[in-house]
Design a protein around this motif. Structure first.
Motif, PDB file in Angstrom:
ATOM      1  N   PRO A  14       5.070 -11.509   4.049  1.00 28.72           N
ATOM      2  CA  PRO A  14       4.046 -11.923   4.971  1.00 28.72           C
ATOM      3  C   PRO A  14       4.566 -11.401   6.141  1.00 28.72           C
ATOM      4  N   ARG A  15       6.143 -10.788   6.629  1.00 27.70           N
ATOM      5  CA  ARG A  15       5.762 -10.688   8.048  1.00 27.70           C
ATOM      6  C   ARG A  15       5.229  -8.915   8.603  1.00 27.70           C
ATOM      7  N   PHE A  16       4.992  -9.148   7.058  1.00 27.47           N
ATOM      8  CA  PHE A  16       3.620  -6.593   7.555  1.00 27.47           C
ATOM      9  C   PHE A  16       2.627  -7.788   7.260  1.00 27.47           C
ATOM     10  N   SER A  17       1.263  -6.837   8.192  1.00 30.50           N
ATOM     11  CA  SER A  17       0.088  -7.735   8.293  1.00 30.50           C
ATOM     12  C   SER A  17      -0.387  -5.926   8.017  1.00 30.50           C
ATOM     13  N   ARG A  18      -1.757  -6.412   6.436  1.00 31.74           N
ATOM     14  CA  ARG A  18      -2.879  -5.352   6.995  1.00 31.74           C
ATOM     15  C   ARG A  18      -3.672  -5.631   8.030  1.00 31.74           C
ATOM     16  N   ALA A  19      -4.389  -6.731   7.743  1.00 33.43           N
ATOM     17  CA  ALA A  19      -5.500  -7.245   8.910  1.00 33.43           C
ATOM     18  C   ALA A  19      -5.001  -6.306   9.964  1.00 33.43           C
ATOM     19  N   VAL A  20      -3.850  -6.785  10.719  1.00 32.99           N
ATOM     20  CA  VAL A  20      -2.849  -6.500  12.279  1.00 32.99           C
ATOM     21  C   VAL A  20      -3.966  -5.142  12.419  1.00 32.99           C
ATOM     22  N   ALA A  21      -3.571  -4.171  11.099  1.00 32.84           N
ATOM     23  CA  ALA A  21      -4.354  -2.686  11.840  1.00 32.84           C
ATOM     24  C   ALA A  21      -5.816  -2.770  12.341  1.00 32.84           C
ATOM     25  N   ALA A  22      -6.403  -3.330  12.244  1.00 32.98           N
ATOM     26  CA  ALA A  22      -7.422  -3.044  12.975  1.00 32.98           C
ATOM     27  C   ALA A  22      -8.149  -3.514  14.477  1.00 32.98           C
ATOM     28  N   GLU A  42       2.403   4.340 -18.337  1.00 35.67           N
ATOM     29  CA  GLU A  42       3.212   3.861 -17.618  1.00 35.67           C
ATOM     30  C   GLU A  42       4.246   4.649 -17.083  1.00 35.67           C
ATOM     31  N   GLU A  43       5.049   5.287 -17.621  1.00 36.70           N
ATOM     32  CA  GLU A  43       5.534   6.451 -17.187  1.00 36.70           C
ATOM     33  C   GLU A  43       5.037   7.525 -16.196  1.00 36.70           C
ATOM     34  N   LEU A  44       3.679   8.525 -16.665  1.00 42.16           N
ATOM     35  CA  LEU A  44       2.798   9.375 -16.505  1.00 42.16           C
ATOM     36  C   LEU A  44       2.644   7.921 -14.336  1.00 42.16           C
ATOM     37  N   MET A  45       2.524   7.143 -14.759  1.00 46.11           N
ATOM     38  CA  MET A  45       2.372   6.930 -13.336  1.00 46.11           C
ATOM     39  C   MET A  45       2.801   6.400 -12.378  1.00 46.11           C
ATOM     40  N   ARG A  46       3.958   6.368 -12.944  1.00 40.92           N
ATOM     41  CA  ARG A  46       5.475   6.231 -12.510  1.00 40.92           C
ATOM     42  C   ARG A  46       5.358   7.515 -11.678  1.00 40.92           C
ATOM     43  N   LEU A  47       5.492   8.487 -12.515  1.00 45.40           N
ATOM     44  CA  LEU A  47       6.286   9.935 -12.004  1.00 45.40           C
ATOM     45  C   LEU A  47       4.973  11.077 -11.676  1.00 45.40           C
ATOM     46  N   VAL A  48       4.302  10.800 -11.620  1.00 44.84           N
ATOM     47  CA  VAL A  48       2.587  12.107 -11.327  1.00 44.84           C
ATOM     48  C   VAL A  48       2.674  11.216 -10.109  1.00 44.84           C
ATOM     49  N   PRO A  49       2.289  11.478  -8.622  1.00 41.94           N
ATOM     50  CA  PRO A  49       1.931  11.634  -7.542  1.00 41.94           C
ATOM     51  C   PRO A  49       0.665  11.446  -7.410  1.00 41.94           C
ATOM     52  N   LEU A  50       0.268  10.664  -7.127  1.00 44.53           N
ATOM     53  CA  LEU A  50      -1.681  10.696  -6.734  1.00 44.53           C
ATOM     54  C   LEU A  50      -1.916  10.769  -5.794  1.00 44.53           C
ATOM     55  N   GLY A  51      -1.406  10.472  -4.483  1.00 45.72           N
ATOM     56  CA  GLY A  51      -1.581  10.994  -3.184  1.00 45.72           C
ATOM     57  C   GLY A  51      -0.909  11.808  -2.493  1.00 45.72           C
ATOM     58  N   ILE A  52      -1.637  12.851  -1.310  1.00 47.10           N
ATOM     59  CA  ILE A  52      -0.961  13.735  -0.609  1.00 47.10           C
ATOM     60  C   ILE A  52      -0.257  12.950   0.207  1.00 47.10           C
ATOM     61  N   GLY A  53      -0.443  11.944   0.120  1.00 47.41           N
ATOM     62  CA  GLY A  53       0.492  11.182   1.642  1.00 47.41           C
ATOM     63  C   GLY A  53       0.484   9.430   0.888  1.00 47.41           C
ATOM     64  N   ALA A  54       1.231   8.634   2.995  1.00 50.02           N
ATOM     65  CA  ALA A  54       0.814   7.558   1.698  1.00 50.02           C
ATOM     66  C   ALA A  54      -0.295   7.103   3.212  1.00 50.02           C
ATOM     67  N   GLY A  55      -0.778   5.840   2.562  1.00 51.34           N
ATOM     68  CA  GLY A  55      -1.639   5.151   3.498  1.00 51.34           C
ATOM     69  C   GLY A  55      -1.985   3.522   3.779  1.00 51.34           C
ATOM     70  N   GLN A  56      -2.537   3.424   4.457  1.00 50.69           N
ATOM     71  CA  GLN A  56      -2.657   1.899   4.799  1.00 50.69           C
ATOM     72  C   GLN A  56      -1.308   1.572   5.569  1.00 50.69           C
ATOM     73  N   ALA A  57      -1.274   1.644   6.774  1.00 56.05           N
ATOM     74  CA  ALA A  57      -0.763   1.130   7.200  1.00 56.05           C
ATOM     75  C   ALA A  57      -0.625  -0.310   7.754  1.00 56.05           C
ATOM     76  N   ARG A  58       1.046  -0.769   7.279  1.00 56.30           N
ATOM     77  CA  ARG A  58       0.889  -2.289   7.031  1.00 56.30           C
ATOM     78  C   ARG A  58       1.526  -2.274   8.810  1.00 56.30           C
ATOM     79  N   TYR A  59       1.510  -3.563   9.538  1.00 59.29           N
ATOM     80  CA  TYR A  59       2.217  -3.804  10.813  1.00 59.29           C
ATOM     81  C   TYR A  59       3.443  -4.871  10.899  1.00 59.29           C
ATOM     82  N   ALA A  60       4.468  -4.587  11.358  1.00 59.98           N
ATOM     83  CA  ALA A  60       5.541  -5.973  11.678  1.00 59.98           C
ATOM     84  C   ALA A  60       4.718  -6.992  12.362  1.00 59.98           C
ATOM     85  N   LEU A  61       4.586  -7.975  12.040  1.00 64.74           N
ATOM     86  CA  LEU A  61       4.493  -8.945  12.783  1.00 64.74           C
ATOM     87  C   LEU A  61       5.672  -9.798  13.897  1.00 64.74           C
TER      88      LEU A  61
END
Length: 406
Positions: free
Chosen positions: A64-72, A280-299
């Motif tokens: 909970p020390r990382f916030s998604r809502a604060v990104a706004a 399950e193995e394919l979900m682990r091994l096959v990267p879907l995104g080109i990169g990370a998204g949806q930053a969390r902000y340290a409170l």
């Protein structure tokens, strides 16, 4: 020992992954083996941290020390000009908990599992359609795209005639650079207007579908915990996007991965009991995104792998890198559909996220992916890929078209 990485040093450009293959960029392994974190610069927004290790990623997603809502309140690091600053994925508890609890009452495991026969029947219809023609076929157009659209629309209760609209809105929601911020907002408002009309129809003539179950949560005797109208509409939008484009991309991605590893496609044909473990193995091994998204902000100031993240700084997480962390998985680069899912060296993958924002649609995605692989491997043991046209300007990666011989 706490490290103090040089914040004045130039950040590295991000994302790392190429959009035209399924490899995990080597930079992730280099960062993971070094400090575990790096300063990264995305096409839009401020510079942020990138977490690559399994334990750090789980911490950012669940602490909970990382916030998604604060990104706004910040110019968050992101891959497109437009911003997704509404809906359940942009909330923290207790608002997020309120919405998720209400949605969970409608999005039950029983409701999802009851869709399995329908998903299997849709797969059988699509496979039969593929076999009906002569010569190679586009597997994306004939199978991977229509399957999740038909399933998610059946789940929501969307009329079949409107399904093409949902594909267009989903594409817009996941576009990185093809839409301006104004165009992105206009597409979202178009979807909202459609949903307002559909909700009116459903209220007048209720049915046994997810939208009507969500309406019950919205209109029922829930007191202050009820959904607002815009929350209900944006929840439907989130379900659409999460339930459409991601699954439509992973089906051809999984096929490409299995065919690239000698004998693995035929193995599922000969041993269909391995399909669930394969997903399950394919979900682990096959990267879907080109990169990370949806930053969390340290409170508050938080340490990750001995690095101090200061309050107010954004952190992005690479789930794909975490899922290949050798501290969490024995021989993490090896595909093993019989891999244990617990115990030291066999951590559970986080391909569906972790913590409060763990994917609500994980059970639905598993049903669709399992039935897709059963139908395709069972019917086309000698399937061969002839050509691949990769997506561009999208958050997710995968074939836009994939010509196969059956």
């Amino acid at each position: 020992m706490t490290l103090s990485l040089d914040r004045s040093a130039d950040a590295v450009d991000y994302p790392f992954n190429r959009p035209d293959d399924l490899e995990l960029a080597p930079e992730y392994g280099e960062i993971r083996a070094n400090s575990g974190l790096a300063r990264v610069r995305l096409p839009f927004g401020e510079i942020g941290w990138l977490a690559t290790r399994y334990d750090d990623v789980r911490t950012v997603l669940a602490d909970p020390r990382f916030s998604r809502a604060v990104a706004a309140d910040h110019d968050e690091p992101r891959m497109r000009e437009g911003r997704q600053n509404s809906g359940i994925l942009s909330m923290d508890p207790p608002d997020h908990t309120r919405l998720r609890t209400l949605v969970a009452r409608a999005f039950t495991p029983r409701r999802i599992e009851n869709l399995r026969p329908a998903a299997a029947a849709i797969c059988a219809d699509l496979v039969a359609d593929m076999r009906s023609g002569a010569g190679p076929v586009d597997l994306v157009d004939r199978f991977a795209l229509p399957l999740p659209v038909r399933v998610i629309c059946a789940l929501l209760g969307v009329p079949q005639r409107d399904q093409p609209l949902f594909r267009r809105w989903s594409d817009a929601a996941l576009s990185t650079t093809s839409l301006s911020a104004a165009e992105f907002d206009a597409s979202r408002e178009e979807f909202r207007d459609y949903m307002r009309g559909l909700l009116a129809v459903k209220r007048a003539d209720p049915a046994d579908d997810l939208i009507c179950a969500l309406i019950d949560a919205r209109d029922g005797d829930g007191g202050t915990d009820r959904l607002s109208e815009i929350e209900l509409i944006d929840l439907c939008n989130g379900i659409l996007v999460a339930g459409h484009e991601t699954t439509a991309s992973q089906i051809p991605n999984f096929i490409l991965f299995l065919l690239a590893h000698d004998g693995r496609w035929r193995e599922l044909h000969d041993h269909p009991e391995l399909v669930a473990g394969a997903v399950e193995e394919l979900m682990r091994l096959v990267p879907l995104g080109i990169g990370a998204g949806q930053a969390r902000y340290a409170l508050d100031d938080v340490e990750l792998s001995g690095v101090r993240i200061r309050a107010g700084e954004p952190v992005l997480v690479s789930i794909a890198s975490a899922n290949r962390d050798p501290e969490a998985f024995d021989d993490p680069e090896r595909y093993d559909p019989t891999r244990p899912r617990a115990g030291r060296g066999n951590a559970g993958h986080i391909g569906f996220g972790h913590g409060a924002h763990h994917c609500l649609g994980a059970a639905l995605a598993r049903v669709e992916l399992q039935e897709a692989l059963r139908a395709l491997t069972g019917t086309f043991p000698d399937l061969t890929v002839e050509a691949v046209d990769w997506k561009s300007e999208m958050v997710v990666r995968g074939p836009r078209g994939m010509t196969v011989s059956l």
